[in-house]
Design an enzyme around this catalytic site. Structure first.
Site, PDB file in Angstrom:
ATOM      1  N   GLU A  96       0.774  -1.141  -0.040  1.00 10.25           N
ATOM      2  CA  GLU A  96      -0.262  -0.033  -0.056  1.00 10.25           C
ATOM      3  C   GLU A  96       0.875   0.991  -0.110  1.00 10.25           C
ATOM      4  O   GLU A  96       1.882   1.304   0.515  1.00 10.25           O
ATOM      5  CB  GLU A  96      -0.912  -0.102   1.148  1.00 10.25           C
ATOM      6  CG  GLU A  96      -1.899  -1.137   1.233  1.00 10.25           C
ATOM      7  CD  GLU A  96      -2.867  -1.025   2.313  1.00 10.25           C
ATOM      8  OE1 GLU A  96      -4.063  -1.592   1.910  1.00 10.25           O
ATOM      9  OE2 GLU A  96      -2.850  -1.063   3.288  1.00 10.25           O
ATOM     10  N   CYS A 109       3.382   8.387   1.137  1.00 13.41           N
ATOM     11  CA  CYS A 109       3.902   7.839   2.001  1.00 13.41           C
ATOM     12  C   CYS A 109       4.095   6.234   1.548  1.00 13.41           C
ATOM     13  O   CYS A 109       3.217   5.805   1.034  1.00 13.41           O
ATOM     14  CB  CYS A 109       3.090   7.777   3.119  1.00 13.41           C
ATOM     15  SG  CYS A 109       3.593   6.274   4.254  1.00 13.41           S
ATOM     16  N   CYS A 116       7.090  -6.634   7.444  1.00 15.41           N
ATOM     17  CA  CYS A 116       7.961  -6.057   8.221  1.00 15.41           C
ATOM     18  C   CYS A 116       8.553  -7.145   9.063  1.00 15.41           C
ATOM     19  O   CYS A 116       7.821  -7.846   9.823  1.00 15.41           O
ATOM     20  CB  CYS A 116       7.539  -4.775   8.786  1.00 15.41           C
ATOM     21  SG  CYS A 116       9.053  -3.937   9.659  1.00 15.41           S
ATOM     22  N   CYS A 120       6.897  -4.755  16.035  1.00  9.71           N
ATOM     23  CA  CYS A 120       6.606  -3.704  16.991  1.00  9.71           C
ATOM     24  C   CYS A 120       5.025  -4.039  17.337  1.00  9.71           C
ATOM     25  O   CYS A 120       4.395  -4.485  16.458  1.00  9.71           O
ATOM     26  CB  CYS A 120       6.503  -2.351  16.260  1.00  9.71           C
ATOM     27  SG  CYS A 120       8.366  -1.714  15.641  1.00  9.71           S
ATOM     28  N   CYS A 123       1.773  -1.992  15.682  1.00  6.35           N
ATOM     29  CA  CYS A 123       1.603  -1.954  14.219  1.00  6.35           C
ATOM     30  C   CYS A 123       1.186  -2.612  13.464  1.00  6.35           C
ATOM     31  O   CYS A 123       1.167  -3.983  13.931  1.00  6.35           O
ATOM     32  CB  CYS A 123       3.288  -1.378  13.596  1.00  6.35           C
ATOM     33  SG  CYS A 123       3.543  -1.408  12.183  1.00  6.35           S
ATOM     34  N   GLY A 163       7.117  -1.826   6.139  1.00  2.85           N
ATOM     35  CA  GLY A 163       8.318  -2.204   5.995  1.00  2.85           C
ATOM     36  C   GLY A 163       9.435  -1.261   6.893  1.00  2.85           C
ATOM     37  O   GLY A 163       9.339  -0.036   7.110  1.00  2.85           O
ATOM     38  N   GLU A 164      10.635  -1.545   7.034  1.00  5.29           N
ATOM     39  CA  GLU A 164      11.848  -0.960   7.636  1.00  5.29           C
ATOM     40  C   GLU A 164      12.766  -0.540   6.880  1.00  5.29           C
ATOM     41  O   GLU A 164      13.530  -1.460   6.271  1.00  5.29           O
ATOM     42  CB  GLU A 164      12.586  -1.871   8.742  1.00  5.29           C
ATOM     43  CG  GLU A 164      13.635  -1.337   9.398  1.00  5.29           C
ATOM     44  CD  GLU A 164      13.672   0.160   9.836  1.00  5.29           C
ATOM     45  OE1 GLU A 164      12.688   0.541  10.515  1.00  5.29           O
ATOM     46  OE2 GLU A 164      14.607   0.816   9.526  1.00  5.29           O
ATOM     47  N   SER A 195      12.315   6.837   7.747  1.00  8.79           N
ATOM     48  CA  SER A 195      12.099   6.758   9.064  1.00  8.79           C
ATOM     49  C   SER A 195      12.341   5.213   9.410  1.00  8.79           C
ATOM     50  O   SER A 195      12.294   4.232   8.844  1.00  8.79           O
ATOM     51  CB  SER A 195      10.233   6.800   8.962  1.00  8.79           C
ATOM     52  OG  SER A 195       9.954   6.339  10.495  1.00  8.79           O
ATOM     53  N   SER A 218      11.884   6.137  15.131  1.00 11.61           N
ATOM     54  CA  SER A 218      10.861   5.981  16.118  1.00 11.61           C
ATOM     55  C   SER A 218      10.985   5.677  17.387  1.00 11.61           C
ATOM     56  O   SER A 218      11.584   4.572  17.594  1.00 11.61           O
ATOM     57  CB  SER A 218       9.980   4.817  15.283  1.00 11.61           C
ATOM     58  OG  SER A 218       9.608   5.337  14.306  1.00 11.61           O
ATOM     59  N   LEU A 219      10.918   6.465  18.365  1.00  3.23           N
ATOM     60  CA  LEU A 219      11.437   6.342  19.650  1.00  3.23           C
ATOM     61  C   LEU A 219      10.382   5.694  20.483  1.00  3.23           C
ATOM     62  O   LEU A 219      10.581   4.561  20.956  1.00  3.23           O
ATOM     63  CB  LEU A 219      11.813   7.718  20.255  1.00  3.23           C
ATOM     64  CG  LEU A 219      12.642   7.597  21.414  1.00  3.23           C
ATOM     65  CD1 LEU A 219      13.978   6.779  21.265  1.00  3.23           C
ATOM     66  CD2 LEU A 219      12.917   9.169  21.950  1.00  3.23           C
ATOM     67  N   HIS A 220       9.195   6.331  20.755  1.00  2.00           N
ATOM     68  CA  HIS A 220       8.111   5.921  21.339  1.00  2.00           C
ATOM     69  C   HIS A 220       8.207   5.716  22.999  1.00  2.00           C
ATOM     70  O   HIS A 220       7.452   5.258  23.574  1.00  2.00           O
ATOM     71  CB  HIS A 220       7.464   4.723  20.715  1.00  2.00           C
ATOM     72  CG  HIS A 220       7.189   4.844  19.359  1.00  2.00           C
ATOM     73  ND1 HIS A 220       6.918   6.047  18.762  1.00  2.00           N
ATOM     74  CD2 HIS A 220       7.353   3.748  18.261  1.00  2.00           C
ATOM     75  CE1 HIS A 220       6.906   5.902  17.330  1.00  2.00           C
ATOM     76  NE2 HIS A 220       7.031   4.566  17.083  1.00  2.00           N
ATOM     77  N   CYS A 336      -0.724   6.346   9.697  1.00  2.00           N
ATOM     78  CA  CYS A 336       0.763   5.735  10.268  1.00  2.00           C
ATOM     79  C   CYS A 336       0.300   4.238  10.919  1.00  2.00           C
ATOM     80  O   CYS A 336      -0.572   4.217  11.856  1.00  2.00           O
ATOM     81  CB  CYS A 336       1.306   6.380  11.279  1.00  2.00           C
ATOM     82  SG  CYS A 336       2.127   7.910  10.595  1.00  2.00           S
TER      83      CYS A 336
END
Ligand code: SAH
Ligand code: SF4
Length: 349
Positions: A96, A109, A116, A120, A123, A163-164, A195, A218-220, A336
């Protein structure tokens, strides 16, 4: 994961690769540049359609190479103007991409992998794991889709879909060069954002590429115990190492790093955590807070608006720039963390 063969992957060709390919068939180099322009400025679907080429070259290229572009299977439109596209790739997999409206224009985006591997716990993209990497050309084709759908120029690209990106380093970096290429889409590096969930060695490598793209981390969570409970990657690259890599990125590129911090009610949204984060950001940075977007498989709730404001205020009070990301496209599951692979679709004929 098998490497993508750039020699035959036409969509991943830089102008020099296209020049070499046509030269190998006895044609002049400018014919290669015509191909590159046709692909990214003209949305060329087959060599046969490249009318500026002599027939013999069109035929010779068709015999030697396959040109298979992503096929849009579905497009969903939200009231806010966001458009989500489901694109089928040459092997029947699908990803997508999301076209987003902003005051300054349009951005897209894009996905960098089918699925992925990072897993996480908040997600949708990681559910089901990683199927394969996308090629640079497959990432480019998502931008081409967006450019075809957008009413205006798509001036920014965020590698924030499925994906990363840094787990697919080679194709990601090639994509950045491809989309920047002036004879194609010509996007400025400053308008490209990578990202990452925090793959430290790859972040440090990116800092040395000479590509002044924006890095978003991406800290979170500001401490290891909490971050590890949300993101398995923290076991390999804990918070202190991640922050050090971001500082190095800023030193090497002059680009201020953006930190993404999604807010989950009662989990990571306390103001004491914001204060702890502010204390650790000792170099120029910017925090983008995102109320968590619902993913049915995960048992969380987004932080309420008053908590989002309190968290942001706590950062601002300590001199850390903070903005709240406007959530676009939630009604079509395009926000996101809501993108996902739908599994293999019938292969194109
Ligand atoms: N893999 C990369 C880029 C894709 S994810 C990364 O993790 O950075 C893009 C952003 O969306 C990341 O900051 C990610 O943490 C965030 N995200 C994931 N799930 C989300 C959700 N449900 N709500 C809000 N943001 C989410
Ligand atoms: Fe992968 Fe990013 Fe989703 Fe984590 S947040 S599972 S790294 S896409």
């Amino acid at each position: 994961m098998s490497r993508i063969d750039w020699a035959t992957d036409v969509l991943s060709w830089l102008p020099a690769d296209a020049e070499a390919a046509v030269a190998d068939l006895g044609a002049a180099p400018y014919r290669g540049r015509q191909l590159f322009q046709g692909l990214w400025r003209g949305h060329l679907a087959s060599f046969e359609d490249l009318a500026v080429w002599p027939r013999s070259l069109r035929q010779a290229m068709s015999e030697r190479y396959r040109l298979q572009r992503a096929v849009p299977l579905a497009e969903q439109r939200a009231h806010d103007g966001t458009v989500k596209g489901l694109l089928r790739l040459a092997d029947g997999e699908s990803v997508e991409a999301v076209l987003l409206p902003h005051r300054y224009g349009w951005s897209v985006c894009v996905s960098t992998q089918v699925g992925c591997a990072m897993g996480c716990h908040f997600c949708a993209s990681g559910i089901g794991g990683r199927k394969r990497n996308l090629s640079a050309g497959e990432i480019m084709d998502q931008v081409a889709w967006a450019s075809a759908v957008a009413p205006g120029r798509v001036g920014r690209v965020d590698l924030m879909g499925i994906g990363e990106p840094l787990d697919n380093y080679r194709e990601t970096v090639r994509f950045l060069r491809l989309v920047h290429e002036p004879s194609g889409l010509g996007l400025s590096y400053r308008h490209l954002t990578v990202s990452t969930s925090g793959l430290v060695p790859a972040m440090l490598r990116l800092a040395e590429e000479g590509l002044p793209v924006t890095l978003a981390a991406s800290l979170h969570a500001p401490d290891d115990a909490l971050r590890e409970s949300l993101m398995p990657v923290n076991r390999a690259y804990p918070v202190a190492k991640l922050l050090a890599a971001c500082e190095t990125y800023w030193e090497r590129t002059g680009r201020r790093v953006t930190f993404e911090y999604l807010l989950i009610q009662g989990v990571n949204d306390g103001t004491a955590l914001a204060e702890s984060l502010a204390d650790q950001l000792t170099f120029p940075a910017h925090v983008n807070v995102i109320p968590w977007n619902p993913v049915p498989e995960h048992p969380f709730r987004p932080s309420p608006p008053h908590q989002v404001k309190a968290f942001c205020d706590a950062l601002l009070n300590r001199g850390i720039p903070c903005t709240v990301r406007r959530e676009l496209g939630q009604e079509i599951q395009a926000a996101c963390g809501q993108l996902r692979r739908t599994g293999a679709l019938p292969a194109p004929t």
